[in-house]
Design a protein around this motif. Sequence first.
Motif, PDB file in Angstrom:
ATOM      1  N   UNK A   1      41.420  39.989  35.412  1.00  0.00           N
ATOM      2  CA  UNK A   1      39.991  40.263  35.544  1.00  0.00           C
ATOM      3  C   UNK A   1      39.352  40.191  34.163  1.00  0.00           C
ATOM      4  N   UNK A   2      38.258  39.438  34.052  1.00  0.00           N
ATOM      5  CA  UNK A   2      37.533  39.287  32.794  1.00  0.00           C
ATOM      6  C   UNK A   2      36.084  39.676  33.022  1.00  0.00           C
ATOM      7  N   UNK A   3      35.590  40.610  32.213  1.00  0.00           N
ATOM      8  CA  UNK A   3      34.182  41.000  32.287  1.00  0.00           C
ATOM      9  C   UNK A   3      33.397  40.016  31.416  1.00  0.00           C
TER      10      UNK A   3
ATOM     11  N   UNK B   1      35.912  44.853  44.078  1.00  0.00           N
ATOM     12  CA  UNK B   1      37.289  44.734  44.546  1.00  0.00           C
ATOM     13  C   UNK B   1      38.147  44.211  43.400  1.00  0.00           C
ATOM     14  N   UNK B   2      39.196  44.960  43.074  1.00  0.00           N
ATOM     15  CA  UNK B   2      40.133  44.544  42.036  1.00  0.00           C
ATOM     16  C   UNK B   2      41.452  44.154  42.690  1.00  0.00           C
ATOM     17  N   UNK B   3      42.012  43.046  42.256  1.00  0.00           N
ATOM     18  CA  UNK B   3      43.306  42.591  42.741  1.00  0.00           C
ATOM     19  C   UNK B   3      44.231  42.601  41.525  1.00  0.00           C
ATOM     20  N   UNK B   4      45.190  43.500  41.518  1.00  0.00           N
ATOM     21  CA  UNK B   4      46.061  43.682  40.353  1.00  0.00           C
ATOM     22  C   UNK B   4      46.962  42.482  40.075  1.00  0.00           C
ATOM     23  N   UNK B   5      47.013  41.532  40.990  1.00  0.00           N
ATOM     24  CA  UNK B   5      47.817  40.323  40.778  1.00  0.00           C
ATOM     25  C   UNK B   5      47.043  39.259  40.023  1.00  0.00           C
ATOM     26  N   UNK B   6      45.776  39.536  39.752  1.00  0.00           N
ATOM     27  CA  UNK B   6      44.913  38.552  39.085  1.00  0.00           C
ATOM     28  C   UNK B   6      44.372  39.132  37.780  1.00  0.00           C
TER      29      UNK B   6
ATOM     30  N   UNK C   1      36.645  38.637  46.423  1.00  0.00           N
ATOM     31  CA  UNK C   1      37.336  37.689  45.537  1.00  0.00           C
ATOM     32  C   UNK C   1      37.995  36.550  46.308  1.00  0.00           C
ATOM     33  N   UNK C   2      37.974  35.376  45.699  1.00  0.00           N
ATOM     34  CA  UNK C   2      38.580  34.186  46.290  1.00  0.00           C
ATOM     35  C   UNK C   2      40.094  34.354  46.254  1.00  0.00           C
ATOM     36  N   UNK C   3      40.730  34.243  47.382  1.00  0.00           N
ATOM     37  CA  UNK C   3      42.154  34.544  47.516  1.00  0.00           C
ATOM     38  C   UNK C   3      43.026  33.679  46.612  1.00  0.00           C
ATOM     39  N   UNK C   4      42.589  32.484  46.281  1.00  0.00           N
ATOM     40  CA  UNK C   4      43.408  31.543  45.521  1.00  0.00           C
ATOM     41  C   UNK C   4      43.194  31.654  44.006  1.00  0.00           C
ATOM     42  N   UNK C   5      42.253  32.497  43.580  1.00  0.00           N
ATOM     43  CA  UNK C   5      41.936  32.622  42.160  1.00  0.00           C
ATOM     44  C   UNK C   5      43.079  33.240  41.364  1.00  0.00           C
ATOM     45  N   UNK C   6      43.259  32.731  40.148  1.00  0.00           N
ATOM     46  CA  UNK C   6      44.195  33.329  39.194  1.00  0.00           C
ATOM     47  C   UNK C   6      43.460  34.251  38.234  1.00  0.00           C
ATOM     48  N   UNK C   7      42.203  33.887  37.935  1.00  0.00           N
ATOM     49  CA  UNK C   7      41.358  34.652  37.033  1.00  0.00           C
ATOM     50  C   UNK C   7      40.039  34.925  37.743  1.00  0.00           C
ATOM     51  N   UNK C   8      39.571  36.166  37.628  1.00  0.00           N
ATOM     52  CA  UNK C   8      38.300  36.563  38.243  1.00  0.00           C
ATOM     53  C   UNK C   8      37.352  37.013  37.134  1.00  0.00           C
ATOM     54  N   UNK C   9      36.148  36.463  37.148  1.00  0.00           N
ATOM     55  CA  UNK C   9      35.116  36.843  36.181  1.00  0.00           C
ATOM     56  C   UNK C   9      33.979  37.516  36.928  1.00  0.00           C
TER      57      UNK C   9
ATOM     58  N   UNK D   1      39.722  29.638  38.715  1.00  0.00           N
ATOM     59  CA  UNK D   1      38.793  30.661  38.256  1.00  0.00           C
ATOM     60  C   UNK D   1      37.803  30.977  39.364  1.00  0.00           C
ATOM     61  N   UNK D   2      37.587  32.263  39.614  1.00  0.00           N
ATOM     62  CA  UNK D   2      36.553  32.719  40.547  1.00  0.00           C
ATOM     63  C   UNK D   2      35.506  33.452  39.722  1.00  0.00           C
ATOM     64  N   UNK D   3      34.265  33.003  39.784  1.00  0.00           N
ATOM     65  CA  UNK D   3      33.194  33.605  38.992  1.00  0.00           C
ATOM     66  C   UNK D   3      32.220  34.336  39.910  1.00  0.00           C
ATOM     67  N   UNK D   4      32.036  35.639  39.650  1.00  0.00           N
ATOM     68  CA  UNK D   4      31.062  36.429  40.379  1.00  0.00           C
ATOM     69  C   UNK D   4      31.453  36.816  41.782  1.00  0.00           C
TER      70      UNK D   4
END
Length: 158
Positions: free
Chosen positions: A73-75, A66-71, A42-50, A34-37
């Motif tokens: 994204x949670x608001x 920055x949006x990465x469509x492979x991850x 974005x952290x390259x290794x993240x599966x989920x971005x908040x 998980x990458x938060x904030x």
Amino acid sequence: MNLIFKILILIYSFISFLERKVFVKNIKKDDLVLDVGSGDKPFWRADVIVDKYIKDDQQRHSGAMVYDKRKLFVKADVEELPFKNKVFDFVFCSHLLEHVENPDKAILELTRVSKRGYIEVPNGIVDLLKPFPPHLWFCDYKDGVLTFMQKEKKKNFF
């Protein structure tokens, strides 16, 4: 000698960056990360971005999200993460806690949702020398303890 010193500082800074952001040692291949904030970095290794903000805001240096469509994204707000306890193997939180109203609540949430992780905040001395107005806190890390000292709010007399 001054040029050699500057080159050594640059090399050290680059190696330190790689260790902190690229070659993170305690993330395993199959870990859920998980990458938060992260905002614009974005952290390259993240599966989920908040992130709390979907659109641009003044707290990002680049001003862009920055949006990465492979991850996924949670608001969400770091102070109230919408995840079950210990669902993530690793949480990455870099340069966020100095922006939040309650860093203590944020840290409790980060530790609640993840088994282990990485937190990075700017050094309070650097923030004194080169202030960034969206930062609400001066941060310090000493002897294994992360401390926050609230910045004085400017008073508007007009």
